[in-house]
Design an enzyme around this catalytic site. Structure first.
Site, PDB file in Angstrom:
ATOM      1  N   HIS A 116      -1.750   0.375   7.495  1.00  0.00           N
ATOM      2  CA  HIS A 116      -2.418   0.608   6.050  1.00  0.00           C
ATOM      3  C   HIS A 116      -2.120   2.232   5.892  1.00  0.00           C
ATOM      4  O   HIS A 116      -1.942   2.914   6.777  1.00  0.00           O
ATOM      5  CB  HIS A 116      -3.883   0.421   6.195  1.00  0.00           C
ATOM      6  CG  HIS A 116      -4.317   0.533   4.731  1.00  0.00           C
ATOM      7  ND1 HIS A 116      -3.659  -0.161   3.686  1.00  0.00           N
ATOM      8  CD2 HIS A 116      -5.534   1.116   4.029  1.00  0.00           C
ATOM      9  CE1 HIS A 116      -4.592  -0.057   2.649  1.00  0.00           C
ATOM     10  NE2 HIS A 116      -5.638   0.698   2.884  1.00  0.00           N
TER      11      HIS A 116
ATOM     12  N   ASP B  14      -7.864   4.319  -2.082  1.00  0.00           N
ATOM     13  CA  ASP B  14      -7.414   3.329  -1.180  1.00  0.00           C
ATOM     14  C   ASP B  14      -6.682   2.266  -2.235  1.00  0.00           C
ATOM     15  O   ASP B  14      -7.454   1.762  -3.204  1.00  0.00           O
ATOM     16  CB  ASP B  14      -8.552   2.467  -0.376  1.00  0.00           C
ATOM     17  CG  ASP B  14      -8.103   1.614   0.668  1.00  0.00           C
ATOM     18  OD1 ASP B  14      -7.115   0.966   0.472  1.00  0.00           O
ATOM     19  OD2 ASP B  14      -8.801   1.360   1.552  1.00  0.00           O
TER      20      ASP B  14
ATOM     21  N   CYS C 227       0.730  -1.142  -0.036  1.00  0.00           N
ATOM     22  CA  CYS C 227      -0.144   0.120  -0.016  1.00  0.00           C
ATOM     23  C   CYS C 227       0.885   1.207  -0.011  1.00  0.00           C
ATOM     24  O   CYS C 227       0.556   2.192  -0.424  1.00  0.00           O
ATOM     25  CB  CYS C 227      -0.896  -0.011   1.059  1.00  0.00           C
ATOM     26  SG  CYS C 227      -0.263  -0.165   2.680  1.00  0.00           S
TER      27      CYS C 227
END
Length: 489
Positions: free
Chosen positions: A402, A423, A270
């Site tokens: 995250h 995202d 991520c």
């Protein structure tokens, strides 16, 4: 304890039992002396000692290792108790007895007052006292030694189990954060494609084609673009122009492409994908052309890892570099705000880390985070326009486990704020729906995050704000070795 096979008397040791059996005067069932003698048989001696002699002290009444007390004088015997008795009180053992009137002598035990008719019997009797005393003392000491040994073994067992748990937890964390030397993007990409083929979800020819594309991307250092979705910001701008329900104003970042995780970085990529999003926006802004003249295309994840390693070699964030052992390339290591800051600064892109290290609202919320982002987008964009498409780059947003990219913020008619987030966990198929936004705005649920939705204990953001000179870059490199985050009180 040992029981006499003849008379059943309890003796403290086998040696005492042998002496007991060797003396008929001590081991017999019928009395040897006249009835008026207080004790002349083994049975009487045994019954008498059981009732008359002092009970041994209970375990723990005297600290183990403390010299025993003499039963005659009460003094502490520095050496062996038996030697002390014979040296200091031997006259009592051989003292003349009391005449019974018929020529017999009676001898009284100085330890329990038992009367014996023979001096040898008395000596044996006193020896039994002494041996029993020593046996009791030795038993207490052995019990303590055994208890200490058991406790030591238990402590060692617990320590061993704790060390084992710590090793397992450490290995688990290494796996979780990609530091277990299990390979990087390439190895994971190939393993996941093989699983897809085994499960019938991918044909063999597709496997070989995608493998060839992946190898070409790795060789060039350029992302293959297969996870990219463009045009979402432009679609949002058009949507808000016609949406009049509950949004009072909205601020959007400059154009930015969305990148999602692939088979090669699923579960750990991520941070790299959010950097690609941020970089895609900077590449569209001519203000950053000089900084990014060597980075005109979006780099692949392994290439980004190498770029961060280059920043470390320049001297940025040595503490963070040591955490990764100065190596990212070929691993599945997670990166965070500090690595993004170091990379951007090494490219002479001016940015800052803001640390929202604790909640500032009820129920663990972070309203000051929302207020800061609102100020970031609205500071240079005053006016009455409902939809403000700013030139500001998106914001890198990090929390435990995250990271996401902030591409805008809504202000509702009731003055509440709502962030708009890209995202990396959202697929291209989901993002494509935003390009075909209908009038009810249901697709925006994918992006919207209200104050009550962000309740992690801590958040960090990396915000870009211009270009650095070479001197400013060098100064920030020195500063990053001491402090890389400004904390909001």
């Amino acid at each position: 304890m040992v029981l006499c096979d003849v008379c059943g008397q309890a003796l403290p040791s086998e040696a005492a039992a042998r002496r007991h059996l060797q003396r008929p005067s001590l081991c017999r069932r019928q009395p040897r002396s006249p009835p008026r003698a207080a004790a002349a048989s083994c049975d009487e001696l045994r019954r008498h000692t059981e009732t008359a002699r002092p009970e041994p002290s209970p375990p723990g009444s005297r600290s183990p290792g403390t010299p025993p007390e003499c039963p005659f004088c009460g003094e502490t015997a520095g050496g062996e108790l038996e030697e002390h008795v014979r040296a200091r009180h031997g006259h009592l053992l051989g003292a003349p007895g009391t005449d019974t009137g018929n020529g017999e002598q009676l001898y009284e035990c100085p330890m329990c007052s038992l009367t014996c008719t023979n001096i040898q019997i008395l000596e044996e009797h006193v020896e039994l006292h002494l041996e029993e005393h020593n046996f009791s003392e030795g038993g207490n000491i052995r019990d303590l030694e055994l208890a200490q040994q058991l406790q030591t073994e238990e402590d060692e067992r617990q320590r061993s189990e704790e060390e084992k748990r710590e090793r397992e937890e450490f290995k688990k964390l290494q796996r979780q954060y990609g530091l277990d030397n299990s390979g990087g993007f390439k190895q994971q990409f190939l393993r996941n494609m093989e699983r897809e083929v085994d499960r019938g979800r991918m044909l063999p020819f597709e496997y070989h084609k995608r493998k060839a594309d992946m190898m070409e991307s790795l060789a060039s250092g350029i992302d293959d673009g297969k996870t990219k979705t463009s045009g979402v910001i432009e679609a949002l701008c058009k949507y808000y122009q016609n949406e009049n329900k509950d949004v009072r104003r909205v601020w959007l970042s400059a154009g930015v492409d969305h990148f999602h995780s692939s088979l090669g970085d699923r579960g750990w990529g991520c941070g790299y994908r959010n950097f690609q999003m941020l970089l895609s926006s900077l590449l569209q802004n001519s203000c950053y052309n000089d900084c990014l003249r060597d980075t005109t295309l979006i780099p692949s994840i392994p290439k980004i890892q190498s770029m961060i390693e280059d920043a470390w070699r320049e001297g940025f964030d040595p503490h963070g570099a040591s955490h990764f052992n100065n190596r990212l390339h070929g691993s599945k290591a997670w990166i965070g705000a500090c690595e993004i800051y170091s990379l951007l600064t090494s490219l002479r892109i001016k940015c800052q880390i803001i640390d929202f290290h604790k909640p500032t609202g009820p129920m663990g919320t972070h309203p000051r985070l929302f207020e800061w982002i609102l100020h970031y987008y609205s500071a240079d964009n005053e006016g009455s326009a409902k939809v403000v498409c700013t030139s500001k780059p998106p914001i890198y947003l990090q929390h435990q486990g995250h990271s996401r990219t902030v591409v805008g913020i809504e202000e509702k008619k009731n003055k509440s704020l709502c962030l708009l987030l890209f995202d990396p966990g959202c697929s291209s198929q989901q993002m494509q729906k935003l390009l075909k936004q209908n009038g009810d705005g249901t697709g925006l649920k994918l992006l919207r995050k209200f104050v009550g939705s962000l309740k992690e204990k801590q958040y960090q953001i990396v915000a870009v704000d211009g270009v650095l000179s070479l001197q400013e870059k060098a100064a920030r490199c020195r500063a990053s070795q001491v402090l890389t985050a400004e904390k909001i009180p």
